[in-house]
Motif scaffolding. Structure first.
Motif, PDB file in Angstrom:
ATOM      1  N   ARG A 104       0.824  -1.204   0.000  1.00  0.00           N
ATOM      2  CA  ARG A 104       0.000   0.000   0.000  1.00  0.00           C
ATOM      3  C   ARG A 104       0.863   1.261   0.000  1.00  0.00           C
ATOM      4  O   ARG A 104       1.705   1.460   0.876  1.00  0.00           O
ATOM      5  N   GLY A 105       0.653   2.086  -1.030  1.00  0.00           N
ATOM      6  CA  GLY A 105       1.369   3.344  -1.138  1.00  0.00           C
ATOM      7  C   GLY A 105       2.776   3.238  -1.686  1.00  0.00           C
ATOM      8  O   GLY A 105       3.491   4.232  -1.756  1.00  0.00           O
ATOM      9  N   ARG A 106       3.184   2.039  -2.123  1.00  0.00           N
ATOM     10  CA  ARG A 106       4.554   1.847  -2.585  1.00  0.00           C
ATOM     11  C   ARG A 106       4.558   1.108  -3.921  1.00  0.00           C
ATOM     12  O   ARG A 106       3.969   0.027  -4.039  1.00  0.00           O
ATOM     13  N   PHE A 107       5.240   1.711  -4.899  1.00  0.00           N
ATOM     14  CA  PHE A 107       5.307   1.130  -6.241  1.00  0.00           C
ATOM     15  C   PHE A 107       6.753   1.149  -6.726  1.00  0.00           C
ATOM     16  O   PHE A 107       7.593   1.893  -6.211  1.00  0.00           O
ATOM     17  N   ALA A 108       7.046   0.307  -7.707  1.00  0.00           N
ATOM     18  CA  ALA A 108       8.370   0.283  -8.338  1.00  0.00           C
ATOM     19  C   ALA A 108       8.202   0.410  -9.840  1.00  0.00           C
ATOM     20  O   ALA A 108       7.101   0.254 -10.379  1.00  0.00           O
ATOM     21  N   ARG A 109       9.321   0.671 -10.504  1.00  0.00           N
ATOM     22  CA  ARG A 109       9.300   0.880 -11.958  1.00  0.00           C
ATOM     23  C   ARG A 109       9.709  -0.374 -12.722  1.00  0.00           C
ATOM     24  O   ARG A 109       9.286  -0.594 -13.855  1.00  0.00           O
ATOM     25  N   VAL A 165       0.342  -6.132 -10.864  1.00  0.00           N
ATOM     26  CA  VAL A 165       0.007  -6.544  -9.503  1.00  0.00           C
ATOM     27  C   VAL A 165       0.424  -7.993  -9.318  1.00  0.00           C
ATOM     28  O   VAL A 165       0.650  -8.715 -10.293  1.00  0.00           O
ATOM     29  N   PRO A 166       0.539  -8.459  -8.065  1.00  0.00           N
ATOM     30  CA  PRO A 166       0.809  -9.883  -7.856  1.00  0.00           C
ATOM     31  C   PRO A 166      -0.283 -10.737  -8.488  1.00  0.00           C
ATOM     32  O   PRO A 166      -1.436 -10.290  -8.641  1.00  0.00           O
ATOM     33  N   GLY A 167       0.050 -11.960  -8.847  1.00  0.00           N
ATOM     34  CA  GLY A 167      -0.949 -12.867  -9.392  1.00  0.00           C
ATOM     35  C   GLY A 167      -2.099 -13.047  -8.422  1.00  0.00           C
ATOM     36  O   GLY A 167      -1.895 -13.155  -7.211  1.00  0.00           O
ATOM     37  N   MET A 220      -9.041 -11.916   5.851  1.00  0.00           N
ATOM     38  CA  MET A 220     -10.105 -12.063   4.860  1.00  0.00           C
ATOM     39  C   MET A 220      -9.482 -12.196   3.473  1.00  0.00           C
ATOM     40  O   MET A 220      -8.755 -11.311   3.024  1.00  0.00           O
ATOM     41  N   SER A 221      -9.751 -13.297   2.799  1.00  0.00           N
ATOM     42  CA  SER A 221      -9.229 -13.509   1.446  1.00  0.00           C
ATOM     43  C   SER A 221     -10.384 -13.641   0.466  1.00  0.00           C
ATOM     44  O   SER A 221     -11.508 -13.960   0.845  1.00  0.00           O
ATOM     45  N   PHE A 222     -10.083 -13.395  -0.815  1.00  0.00           N
ATOM     46  CA  PHE A 222     -11.110 -13.383  -1.856  1.00  0.00           C
ATOM     47  C   PHE A 222     -11.059 -14.623  -2.737  1.00  0.00           C
ATOM     48  O   PHE A 222      -9.975 -15.106  -3.093  1.00  0.00           O
ATOM     49  N   GLY A 223     -12.232 -15.099  -3.102  1.00  0.00           N
ATOM     50  CA  GLY A 223     -12.375 -16.149  -4.103  1.00  0.00           C
ATOM     51  C   GLY A 223     -13.634 -15.904  -4.899  1.00  0.00           C
ATOM     52  O   GLY A 223     -14.356 -14.930  -4.672  1.00  0.00           O
ATOM     53  N   THR A 224     -13.918 -16.807  -5.830  1.00  0.00           N
ATOM     54  CA  THR A 224     -15.108 -16.668  -6.676  1.00  0.00           C
ATOM     55  C   THR A 224     -16.054 -17.847  -6.593  1.00  0.00           C
ATOM     56  O   THR A 224     -17.176 -17.775  -7.088  1.00  0.00           O
ATOM     57  N   GLU A 243      -6.666  -0.892  -2.813  1.00  0.00           N
ATOM     58  CA  GLU A 243      -5.493  -1.529  -2.202  1.00  0.00           C
ATOM     59  C   GLU A 243      -5.908  -2.647  -1.247  1.00  0.00           C
ATOM     60  O   GLU A 243      -5.294  -3.728  -1.235  1.00  0.00           O
ATOM     61  N   GLU A 244      -6.922  -2.400  -0.433  1.00  0.00           N
ATOM     62  CA  GLU A 244      -7.398  -3.424   0.497  1.00  0.00           C
ATOM     63  C   GLU A 244      -7.906  -4.646  -0.263  1.00  0.00           C
ATOM     64  O   GLU A 244      -7.653  -5.793   0.134  1.00  0.00           O
ATOM     65  N   ALA A 245      -8.627  -4.396  -1.345  1.00  0.00           N
ATOM     66  CA  ALA A 245      -9.181  -5.500  -2.117  1.00  0.00           C
ATOM     67  C   ALA A 245      -8.086  -6.304  -2.814  1.00  0.00           C
ATOM     68  O   ALA A 245      -8.117  -7.546  -2.826  1.00  0.00           O
ATOM     69  N   VAL A 246      -7.097  -5.615  -3.389  1.00  0.00           N
ATOM     70  CA  VAL A 246      -5.986  -6.320  -4.043  1.00  0.00           C
ATOM     71  C   VAL A 246      -5.220  -7.154  -3.020  1.00  0.00           C
ATOM     72  O   VAL A 246      -4.852  -8.314  -3.280  1.00  0.00           O
ATOM     73  N   ASP A 247      -4.969  -6.605  -1.841  1.00  0.00           N
ATOM     74  CA  ASP A 247      -4.269  -7.365  -0.805  1.00  0.00           C
ATOM     75  C   ASP A 247      -5.062  -8.593  -0.367  1.00  0.00           C
ATOM     76  O   ASP A 247      -4.493  -9.661  -0.099  1.00  0.00           O
ATOM     77  N   ALA A 248      -6.384  -8.448  -0.273  1.00  0.00           N
ATOM     78  CA  ALA A 248      -7.214  -9.600   0.095  1.00  0.00           C
ATOM     79  C   ALA A 248      -7.114 -10.694  -0.956  1.00  0.00           C
ATOM     80  O   ALA A 248      -7.177 -11.887  -0.635  1.00  0.00           O
ATOM     81  N   TYR A 249      -6.925 -10.276  -2.200  1.00  0.00           N
ATOM     82  CA  TYR A 249      -6.895 -11.220  -3.327  1.00  0.00           C
ATOM     83  C   TYR A 249      -5.512 -11.820  -3.548  1.00  0.00           C
ATOM     84  O   TYR A 249      -5.355 -12.753  -4.332  1.00  0.00           O
TER      85      TYR A 249
END
Length: 536
Positions: A14-19, A56-58, A426-430, A469-475
């Motif tokens: 969260r809040g940190r990116f690379a090139r 983003v991460p897989g 909390m993690s996400f699935g379908t 960001e919260e949703a991506v981290d959950a996933y």
């Protein structure tokens, strides 16, 4: 061969990116600016120019059915049917095109009576008889907890007016008491037994079909419930073949056993949580203790608001739950349990209270966690119980939940924002193929609380919205936590698996209402590109 990814917006945390990012031997070796990463690259490497795109991460789908996804993509697909008439049309077209051999049991998945515009009711044997009386036909509802069979299939299964409802299941009947073709929960077993066993070669092909769909949607890891009593050896052989031949998706098995002896035999074969390889591992015991909200088989504390004759179906008793959980814990195995209704969630938390004491080293979890009040959600924090949830369910469930459980209880359900604030894992699935595996739609529902057609404006109980960001981290990271891999998966940092997704849009800055226009341009698993969108 190493790969250097340049000119990207790479999400690190969260809040940190690379090139830029360097991949060697399937592992992220360096992240930073283009210059920093190139300075650490080996003498020989391939270059991938991201052209400014976001990476983003897989995505890690923390609960689904990969083999069934392959089946759903291959058998009669009923997900798009908007009427009973369209169900019949799809099935007749399938028969005309495929010309199945006489006596073949036809199988379809995905119909939902709440989407039917001609008659909003469950399919019956009479409807399927109108398709064919020669072929036995089995059509599973979208939730997977209820199916309809035609008369030929009912007769072939030996079901008559005298057949009693099994424990934890129900047989639909007409006014004269004859089976009407509707079978819920444990009553489905004799009907589903009619489907021919698939060969290992067929299973391998179906798994590969499911993995191909995962790759094109950006899913690099699946936690999948495919190993079941009576077929797990054959299914496992197929998965092992796919892994040996080069899989495009990491697999973590949620293995379903409801008979203690069957589960002990599975454990005795060495399939305990954590064993396996980075591409193919064994995870938790998977239990089902109730049904679905759409079929009114989710187990509720009180009768359904729109059908006071039922409170749902308990597919396992509390005593059976305790015994199975006890066997898992005794063998240091995790447990993941399907629980949708508030009474089902309560029973699982009660069971976990008996084997935990303020911490949860085995990462025991509950899948779905849909119908809750605030005290029930707060109970997850007592023993750090995991919640494996499916925001995509909001697309359908928001249309029915207030009718099913009433406005007050609905307002505290699907409490993803509350779970986040409470620090619940909390993690996400379908639950694919119950819903499509597409993570973008899942993220959209999590951050907007809208259906896929954009309603209601402002979102359904928007206080439960998550940030992107919260949703991506959950996933990603939380999905990795559920499989004990948070130190090697779910981030794009040195030492982590090189599982990543190249997106067509910057999901972190675009208006959340427009998230659904995002495409997966490329997917990398273990340092290898397993999908690249044509023209991207």
């Amino acid at each position: 061969m190493a790969t250097v990814i340049l000119n990207a917006k790479i999400y690190l945390e969260r809040g940190r990116f690379a090139r830029a990012l360097l991949v060697e031997d399937g592992i992220v070796r360096a992240v930073g600016t283009n210059e920093e990463v190139l300075a650490q690259a080996p003498a020989e490497y391939e270059t991938f120019d991201a052209c400014g795109r976001t990476i983003v991460p897989g995505f890690n789908d923390s609960h689904q059915h990969l083999l069934n996804t392959g089946i759903a993509l291959s058998d009669i697909r009923l997900h798009t049917a908007k009427s009973i008439a369209e169900v019949k049309e799809i099935a007749r077209r399938y028969i005309a095109e495929r010309k199945p051999a006489p006596g073949t049991v036809l199988h379809g998945m995905g119909w939902n009576q709440d989407y039917f515009e001609d008659e909003s009711r469950l399919l019956t044997a009479a409807d399927l008889d109108d398709i064919s009386t020669d072929y036995p036909i089995i059509f599973e509802r979208a939730c997977g907890h209820l199916l309809t069979a035609n008369t030929a299939a009912v007769r072939l299964a030996g079901i008559t007016a005298e057949t009693p409802d099994p424990e934890g299941g129900s047989i639909g009947r007409d006014a004269e008491g004859n089976p009407n073709g509707i079978f819920a929960e444990n009553a489905r077993k004799p009907i589903r037994a009619l489907m021919a066993e698939r060969s290992v070669d067929e299973l391998v092909e179906l798994i590969r079909i499911g993995m191909a769909h995962a790759a094109e949607t950006g899913v690099t890891s699946v936690q999948t419930c495919d190993l079941r009593p009576g077929s797990w050896e054959r299914t496992l052989e197929a998965y092992e073949r796919v892994a040996a031949e080069g899989a495009s998706t990491r697999v973590y098995h949620q293995s379903h056993f409801h008979n203690p002896d069957d589960y002990r035999a599975f454990l005795a074969a060495g399939h305990v949580t954590g064993t396996g390889t980075p591409m193919h591992r064994f995870g938790p015991l998977k239990l089902f203790i109730d049904g679905s909200l759409g079929a009114r088989t989710a187990l509720m504390r009180h009768p359904y608001n729109d059908d006071p004759t039922t409170s749902g179906i308990a597919t396992l008793t509390p005593e059976q739950i305790d015994e199975l959980v006890g066997i898992a814990v005794e063998n240091k195995c995790s447990v993941a349990v399907h629980a949708i209704g508030d009474l089902a969630v309560e029973r699982m938390l009660d069971a976990y209270d008996k084997v935990t004491n303020g911490s949860n080293p085995l990462r025991l979890g509950i899948v779905h966690v849909q119908i809750t009040d605030r005290p029930l959600v707060e109970r997850f924090t007592k023993n750090d119980i995991l919640a494996l949830v499916q925001p995509i369910f909001l697309h359908y469930d928001t249309r029915i939940v207030e009718d099913r459980v009433g406005k007050d209880l609905a307002s505290t359900s699907y409490a993803f924002g509350t779970m986040q604030k409470l620090g619940i894992h909390m993690s996400f699935g379908t639950d694919s193929p119950i819903e499509d595996m597409n993570p973008i739609d899942n993220l959209y529902c999590a951050v907007t609380r809208r259906t896929l057609d954009g309603t209601p404006e402002g979102g359904w109980h928007p206080e439960e919205c998550l940030t992107v960001e919260e949703a991506v981290d959950a996933y990603t990271l939380e999905g990795a936590y559920a499989s004990f891999e948070e130190n090697v998966k779910g981030r794009l940092l040195p030492g982590y698996y090189a599982d990543l997704v190249v997106l067509s849009e910057d999901i972190f800055t675009m208006p959340v209402e427009e998230l659904r226009r995002t495409k997966v341009d490329a997917t990398m698993t273990a340092g290898r590109f397993v999908y690249q969108r044509e023209g991207a």
